[in-house]
Design a protein around this motif. Structure first.
Motif, PDB file in Angstrom:
ATOM      1  N   HIS A 137       0.836  -1.207   0.000  1.00 34.97           N
ATOM      2  CA  HIS A 137       0.000   0.000   0.000  1.00 34.97           C
ATOM      3  C   HIS A 137       0.866   1.251   0.000  1.00 34.97           C
ATOM      4  CE1 HIS A 137      -3.925   1.974   1.741  1.00 34.97           C
ATOM      5  NE2 HIS A 137      -3.505   2.531   0.620  1.00 34.97           N
ATOM      6  N   VAL A 148      -4.993   1.068  -3.816  1.00 29.64           N
ATOM      7  CA  VAL A 148      -5.396  -0.314  -3.561  1.00 29.64           C
ATOM      8  C   VAL A 148      -6.817  -0.569  -4.039  1.00 29.64           C
ATOM      9  CG1 VAL A 148      -5.804  -2.037  -1.754  1.00 29.64           C
ATOM     10  CG2 VAL A 148      -3.787  -0.551  -1.634  1.00 29.64           C
ATOM     11  N   GLY A 168       0.113  -3.448   4.527  1.00 26.42           N
ATOM     12  CA  GLY A 168      -0.340  -2.167   5.055  1.00 26.42           C
ATOM     13  C   GLY A 168       0.466  -1.708   6.259  1.00 26.42           C
ATOM     14  N   SER A 171       0.523   1.940   6.266  1.00 33.42           N
ATOM     15  CA  SER A 171      -0.716   2.599   5.842  1.00 33.42           C
ATOM     16  C   SER A 171      -1.864   2.439   6.820  1.00 33.42           C
ATOM     17  CB  SER A 171      -1.154   2.079   4.469  1.00 33.42           C
ATOM     18  OG  SER A 171      -1.581   0.728   4.525  1.00 33.42           O
ATOM     19  N   LEU A 177      -8.251   2.406   3.997  1.00 31.47           N
ATOM     20  CA  LEU A 177      -8.162   0.984   3.671  1.00 31.47           C
ATOM     21  C   LEU A 177      -9.464   0.332   4.110  1.00 31.47           C
ATOM     22  CD1 LEU A 177      -6.181  -1.372   2.691  1.00 31.47           C
ATOM     23  CD2 LEU A 177      -5.941  -1.851   5.134  1.00 31.47           C
ATOM     24  N   ALA A 187      -4.493  -8.730   4.732  1.00 35.30           N
ATOM     25  CA  ALA A 187      -3.808  -7.447   4.916  1.00 35.30           C
ATOM     26  C   ALA A 187      -2.971  -7.550   6.177  1.00 35.30           C
ATOM     27  CB  ALA A 187      -4.805  -6.298   5.033  1.00 35.30           C
TER      28      ALA A 187
END
Length: 370
Positions: A137, A148, A168, A171, A177, A187
């Motif tokens: 990400h 994404v 992630g 992020s 997200l 993730a």
């Protein structure tokens, strides 16, 4: 002795409440007290990832890198084809991890400071051509952010069988997200960045499909990262039933619980918005007032948890800032490693209303007359 202001892209400065939670006394990992905390952490993790009840949270002792091993050892088997979208050092390292676990890896490498165009990705995909696609990400080496949501749309349209894996680490907590709405299968993140907790926890989310794939593997060479072993443990803890496979990091989970409370107190959207406001302010000051160039090609692909800046003689800049009480990072990308610096602005430093830390960093850079 005055403490330095830590503005690397993780670990980050943590709040006083999180620091206090880290210092609590030891309790048994099967005690009612700890089981209640762990259950709370798992439920809150769903909220931060925007995942529903059908998704499975996972919180293990380890760094963000452990999340790569979890994906590689549970979602692929020797010879499976994986497509890696590379935007820097960490994307490439994820590819290396997958190869270690026996995957056949194809890489699509973005231009330096940019991303792989979604149109190019669509052209590279074929129905059922790849078992897994990995998306970093935010690549912490370049400060480049992938879209994404649009990548997930493209994969779902062309090759819906492909499992979508999102790194992630840099992020979750500071970028948008939506695990369930975007159709992500796995993730991974870590405690020490935008989640605002101390380092030491690998934090992940799995879809029902990913869990099914992990449980149906014909062979598995891992032990500690085995989802067959860990998922029942997580389910028990969330249901407030003491369980054991390996000892959880009690104090770290206690600190994460408080950090998640701080994120959710005023809403995840507000927390993300504060990161974006801080990032935009800092990037604008650096580019407009100091005339410096960012590694990320434009605002559309610029991450909001850190800023990568081209400067002359980065070691001297880093040393000078440290003498002023500010700790930042150098570059990691192999092609420009000695040409830029990285300033992190996540968690407490990004969300404190005074923005004292990031203001001090800008003032210090300005004083160097770069």
């Amino acid at each position: 002795m005055t403490e330095n202001i830590l503005l690397i892209p993780g670990p980050v400065v943590i709040s006083n409440k999180v620091q206090q939670a880290l210092g609590t006394g030891s309790v048994s990992h099967t005690s009612d007290e700890f089981v209640a905390v762990f259950s709370s952490v798992l439920k809150k993790t769903r909220q931060v990832f925007k995942a529903g009840e059908s998704s499975q949270p996972l919180v293990l002792a380890g760094s963000g890198t452990l999340g790569w091993d979890i994906a590689a050892s549970n979602l692929i088997e020797t010879g499976d084809k994986v497509l890696v979208l590379s935007t820097g050092f960490f994307s490439d390292s994820f590819a290396e991890c997958l190869q270690v676990h026996g995957a056949h890896v194809d890489k699509m490498t973005a231009p330096l400071g940019g991303v792989v165009p979604v149109s190019d990705l669509r052209a590279a995909l074929t129905p059922g051509g790849y078992k897994v696609i990995t998306i970093t990400h935010v690549d912490t080496s370049t400060g480049v952010m992938n879209d994404v949501k649009e990548i997930c749309k493209a994969v779902k349209h062309v090759s819906p069988e492909t499992l979508i894996v999102v790194d992630g680490v840099c992020s979750v907590g500071c970028e948008k997200l939506e695990f369930e709405a975007w159709g992500i299968d796995y993730a991974l993140s870590a405690s020490q960045k935008a989640l605002g907790a101390p380092p030491g926890l690998s934090i992940s989310m799995l879809s029902e499909r990913a869990v099914s794939v992990a449980f149906s593997q014909k062979s598995q060479s891992c032990f500690y990262t085995s989802l067959k072993r860990w998922i029942p443990i997580m389910q028990n803890y969330e249901s407030r039933k003491a369980s054991y496979f390996a000892t959880p990091a009690v104090q770290l989970i206690n600190a994460l619980n408080v950090a998640l409370d701080e994120i959710l107190e005023h809403g995840l959207e507000e927390r993300i918005a504060k990161h974006w406001t801080t990032s935009d302010w800092f990037k604008n000051k650096v580019t407009e007032e100091l005339g410096l160039e960012l590694v990320s090609a434009n605002a559309r692909v610029s991450a909001h948890g850190l800023t990568a800046i081209y400067v002359k003689n980065p070691p001297e800049v880093i040393s000078a800032l440290k003498n002023m009480g500010i700790v930042i990072s150098g570059g990691l990308h192999k092609d420009i490693q000695g040409e830029y610096i990285r300033v992190g602005h996540m968690g407490e430093s990004a969300c404190n209303d005074s923005l004292q830390h990031i203001q001090s960093c800008f003032d210090a850079l300005k004083a160097l007359e770069l």
